[in-house]
Scaffold this motif. Structure first.
Motif, PDB file in Angstrom:
ATOM      1  N   ASN A 184       0.851  -1.185   0.000  1.00 48.67           N
ATOM      2  CA  ASN A 184       0.000   0.000   0.000  1.00 48.67           C
ATOM      3  C   ASN A 184       0.889   1.238   0.000  1.00 48.67           C
ATOM      4  O   ASN A 184       2.025   1.182   0.470  1.00 48.67           O
ATOM      5  CB  ASN A 184      -0.885   0.009   1.251  1.00 48.67           C
ATOM      6  N   SER A 222       2.323   4.805   1.330  1.00 52.20           N
ATOM      7  CA  SER A 222       2.415   5.488   2.618  1.00 52.20           C
ATOM      8  C   SER A 222       1.951   6.923   2.395  1.00 52.20           C
ATOM      9  O   SER A 222       2.012   7.436   1.282  1.00 52.20           O
ATOM     10  CB  SER A 222       3.850   5.473   3.139  1.00 52.20           C
ATOM     11  N   TYR A 226       0.613   4.283   7.254  1.00 48.05           N
ATOM     12  CA  TYR A 226       0.801   3.168   6.329  1.00 48.05           C
ATOM     13  C   TYR A 226      -0.136   2.036   6.715  1.00 48.05           C
ATOM     14  O   TYR A 226      -0.209   1.644   7.883  1.00 48.05           O
ATOM     15  CB  TYR A 226       2.252   2.683   6.378  1.00 48.05           C
ATOM     16  N   LYS A 227      -0.865   1.505   5.739  1.00 55.09           N
ATOM     17  CA  LYS A 227      -1.803   0.406   5.987  1.00 55.09           C
ATOM     18  C   LYS A 227      -1.058  -0.914   5.828  1.00 55.09           C
ATOM     19  O   LYS A 227      -0.654  -1.290   4.731  1.00 55.09           O
ATOM     20  CB  LYS A 227      -2.976   0.490   5.017  1.00 55.09           C
ATOM     21  N   THR A 257      -2.239  -4.070   6.623  1.00 57.50           N
ATOM     22  CA  THR A 257      -3.096  -5.132   6.090  1.00 57.50           C
ATOM     23  C   THR A 257      -4.398  -4.534   5.574  1.00 57.50           C
ATOM     24  O   THR A 257      -4.801  -3.447   5.990  1.00 57.50           O
ATOM     25  CB  THR A 257      -3.476  -6.179   7.161  1.00 57.50           C
ATOM     26  N   ASN A 258      -5.053  -5.278   4.707  1.00 60.32           N
ATOM     27  CA  ASN A 258      -6.366  -4.876   4.204  1.00 60.32           C
ATOM     28  C   ASN A 258      -7.467  -5.727   4.816  1.00 60.32           C
ATOM     29  O   ASN A 258      -8.553  -5.821   4.272  1.00 60.32           O
ATOM     30  CB  ASN A 258      -6.403  -5.017   2.680  1.00 60.32           C
ATOM     31  N   GLN A 311      -5.853  -0.885  14.825  1.00 56.88           N
ATOM     32  CA  GLN A 311      -6.660  -1.897  14.150  1.00 56.88           C
ATOM     33  C   GLN A 311      -8.081  -1.381  13.941  1.00 56.88           C
ATOM     34  O   GLN A 311      -8.712  -0.921  14.883  1.00 56.88           O
ATOM     35  CB  GLN A 311      -6.692  -3.171  15.006  1.00 56.88           C
ATOM     36  N   THR A 312      -8.558  -1.440  12.694  1.00 59.31           N
ATOM     37  CA  THR A 312      -9.950  -1.116  12.388  1.00 59.31           C
ATOM     38  C   THR A 312     -10.562  -2.324  11.675  1.00 59.31           C
ATOM     39  O   THR A 312      -9.868  -3.301  11.394  1.00 59.31           O
ATOM     40  CB  THR A 312     -10.063   0.117  11.473  1.00 59.31           C
ATOM     41  N   THR A 371     -11.280  -2.410   8.666  1.00 61.51           N
ATOM     42  CA  THR A 371     -10.753  -2.443   7.295  1.00 61.51           C
ATOM     43  C   THR A 371      -9.269  -2.766   7.224  1.00 61.51           C
ATOM     44  O   THR A 371      -8.709  -2.835   6.141  1.00 61.51           O
ATOM     45  CB  THR A 371     -10.994  -1.094   6.581  1.00 61.51           C
ATOM     46  N   GLY A 372      -8.603  -2.934   8.364  1.00 63.73           N
ATOM     47  CA  GLY A 372      -7.185  -3.273   8.324  1.00 63.73           C
ATOM     48  C   GLY A 372      -6.412  -2.746   9.515  1.00 63.73           C
ATOM     49  O   GLY A 372      -6.966  -2.151  10.437  1.00 63.73           O
ATOM     50  N   TYR A 415      -3.213  -0.344  10.694  1.00 67.40           N
ATOM     51  CA  TYR A 415      -2.456   0.830  10.272  1.00 67.40           C
ATOM     52  C   TYR A 415      -1.257   1.068  11.195  1.00 67.40           C
ATOM     53  O   TYR A 415      -1.358   0.879  12.399  1.00 67.40           O
ATOM     54  CB  TYR A 415      -3.338   2.082  10.302  1.00 67.40           C
TER      55      TYR A 415
END
Length: 179
Positions: free
Chosen positions: A13, A15, A29-30, A32-33, A143-144, A146-147, A149
């Motif tokens: 992804n 940054s 920076y993400k 994981t997805n 952690q959300t 959606t992934g 961060y």
């Protein structure tokens, strides 16, 4: 607020570097997805480790500003099943560790993340050695649904400081603003 999007590679992804006012830089920076199990159970802290493999190639985020450099390993990252986080520096503090947030503060000399004990470092965070040897940094994993961060907060100016816990205040402010 100014922001710069870094290079997006074939495997990673992009940054994003945000200039927050005239005082701070935020690197986002993400990792994981996808959603992961409890963040607290995924993290192992490697205290004061200056030992690194760094045999792989790395690229810096687009807008690295002194005094800090964030470098990402070139190529396809290993699947994220665990995070080994090294935080070498003075004044190391755990700000918060929970199922969704892990936040750490230090006058950092070197930090890195890797996904297995013997793997290469996925992300390396360090002071720009030509300018300074130590930087106040808050490193947060968030952690959300959606992934996961990585958020790195540092002062824009040499010798600048960060109040410990400041990243959490920004996250809470963004959560309230989005309601």
């Amino acid at each position: 607020m100014k922001f710069f999007v870094g290079d997006k590679s074939k495997y990673r992804n992009p940054s994003v570097t945000l200039g927050y006012g005239k005082e701070y830089n935020i690197e986002l920076y993400k990792l994981t997805n996808y959603d992961l199990p409890s963040l607290d159970s995924l993290i192992t802290i490697i205290h004061h480790s200056f030992k690194m493999n760094m045999k792989a190639g790395y690229y810096s985020s687009f807008a690295n500003n002194p005094p800090l450099t964030v470098e990402y390993q070139i190529g396809k990252p290993e699947p994220l099943k665990h995070i080994y986080l090294s935080l070498a520096g003075k004044g190391y503090q755990v700000i918060l560790r929970s199922d969704s947030i892990a936040s750490f503060y230090s006058n950092m000399q070197l930090s890195y993340l890797k996904f297995s004990p013997k793997s290469m470092e996925e992300i390396v965070i360090r002071p720009n050695g030509d300018i300074v040897k130590e930087v106040a940094v808050e490193t947060t994993l968030y952690q959300t649904k959606t992934g996961l961060y990585l958020i790195v907060l540092n002062p824009q100016k040499l010798g600048g400081q960060i109040p410990p816990g400041y990243t959490l205040k920004l996250i809470k402010g963004l959560a309230v603003a989005s309601l």
